[in-house]
Design an enzyme around this catalytic site. Structure first.
Site, short mmCIF file in Angstrom:
data_model
loop_
_atom_site.label_atom_id
_atom_site.label_comp_id
_atom_site.label_asym_id
_atom_site.label_seq_id
_atom_site.Cartn_x
_atom_site.Cartn_y
_atom_site.Cartn_z
N ARG A 90 0.85 -1.20 0.00
CA ARG A 90 0.00 0.00 0.00
C ARG A 90 0.88 1.24 0.00
NH1 ARG A 90 0.96 2.17 4.78
NH2 ARG A 90 1.17 0.85 6.62
N GLY A 92 1.83 5.08 1.66
CA GLY A 92 1.97 5.55 3.03
C GLY A 92 3.15 4.95 3.76
N TYR A 96 -0.05 0.80 12.68
CA TYR A 96 -0.29 -0.31 13.61
C TYR A 96 -1.72 -0.81 13.44
CZ TYR A 96 -1.96 -2.40 17.97
OH TYR A 96 -2.56 -3.22 18.89
N HIS A 97 -1.90 -2.13 13.49
CA HIS A 97 -3.22 -2.74 13.59
C HIS A 97 -3.23 -3.65 14.81
CE1 HIS A 97 -4.12 -1.21 9.68
NE2 HIS A 97 -3.30 -2.01 9.04
N ALA A 162 -6.54 5.81 10.12
CA ALA A 162 -5.52 5.80 9.07
C ALA A 162 -6.13 5.30 7.77
CB ALA A 162 -4.35 4.91 9.47
N GLY A 164 -4.82 4.00 3.83
CA GLY A 164 -3.73 3.68 2.91
C GLY A 164 -4.21 2.66 1.90
N GLY A 175 -7.08 -0.19 2.74
CA GLY A 175 -8.21 0.68 3.03
C GLY A 175 -8.02 1.54 4.26
N CYS A 193 2.57 6.75 10.75
CA CYS A 193 2.48 7.30 9.39
C CYS A 193 3.62 8.26 9.09
CB CYS A 193 1.13 7.99 9.18
SG CYS A 193 -0.27 6.87 9.41
#
Length: 213
Positions: A90, A92, A96-97, A162, A164, A175, A193
């Site tokens: 992606r 960007g 973090y997820h 966020a 991206g 997304g 980011c």
């Protein structure tokens, strides 16, 4: 412009497993598009569009334009945080997820909507901005930056979502990631980011209550 979109709630799923599914659907859309461009009218296959939503275990992902030193953990630190790290395709920088974060992956053929990447990203942001109104929060954009922010114009600018994406042949993947009730301490291990002068927030932080994902 109205097209049916297949909604799939993947629940809690590893980042790589979700990425594999995205990639499979993404390639299917492109292949269907290429088939329809070459075949006779009677052989055209209706295009399919998807919205995948999910929650990931702790993971840091680095976009194509990101800097690896924006991850502030080494391998031992990642292990101690029970987190993984992946370089992905992606746009960007690093993000973090994790648990308590709502992640959405639209897999769309934009040839059936509009072919404008800037407009597409603004539309993703607009979804979140409108959602935040339901919680009494004013989500805004910052020129030159993607995502949705609170407190724009104040001394306390903070990011709540966020955004991206990746496009090929006007087909999308990746997304948005909305912070609902994640552990915000995980953001301390990155320069979110690539921006080091703004903080990160969540619905839980802003409303002082846990919001069911």
């Amino acid at each position: 412009m109205t097209k049916p979109v297949i909604y799939k709630d993947l629940g809690r799923i590893s980042y790589l497993e979700a990425w594999d599914l995205q990639t499979t659907l993404f390639q299917e859309l492109i292949e269907r598009k290429m088939h329809n461009r070459k075949c006779a009218a009677e052989d055209i296959k209706p295009q399919q569009h998807y919205l995948l939503v999910c929650e990931h275990p702790h993971v840091y992902t680095l976009g194509r334009n990101g800097k690896e030193d924006h991850l502030l953990l080494d391998e031992a630190g990642l292990a101690a945080a029970s987190a993984s790290f992946h370089k992905i395709n992606r746009g960007g920088d690093i993000t973090y997820h994790g648990f308590g974060q709502l992640v959405g992956y639209p897999i769309l053929d934009l040839d059936e909507f509009f072919t404008d990447i800037g407009r597409y990203i603004r539309f993703l942001e607009e979804i979140i901005i409108r959602l935040l109104v339901d919680y009494g929060l004013k989500g805004e954009r910052i020129k030159g930056l993607s995502g949705v922010w609170l407190g724009v114009g104040s001394s306390n600018v903070r990011k709540i979502c966020a955004v991206g994406v990746h496009l090929s042949r006007w087909t999308t993947m990746h997304g948005f990631a909305l912070n609902v009730n994640p552990d915000l301490d995980y953001f301390k291990h990155i320069v979110p980011c690539g921006i080091d002068d703004k903080s990160v927030t969540s619905l839980k932080e802003e409303l002082n209550q846990t919001i069911p994902l």
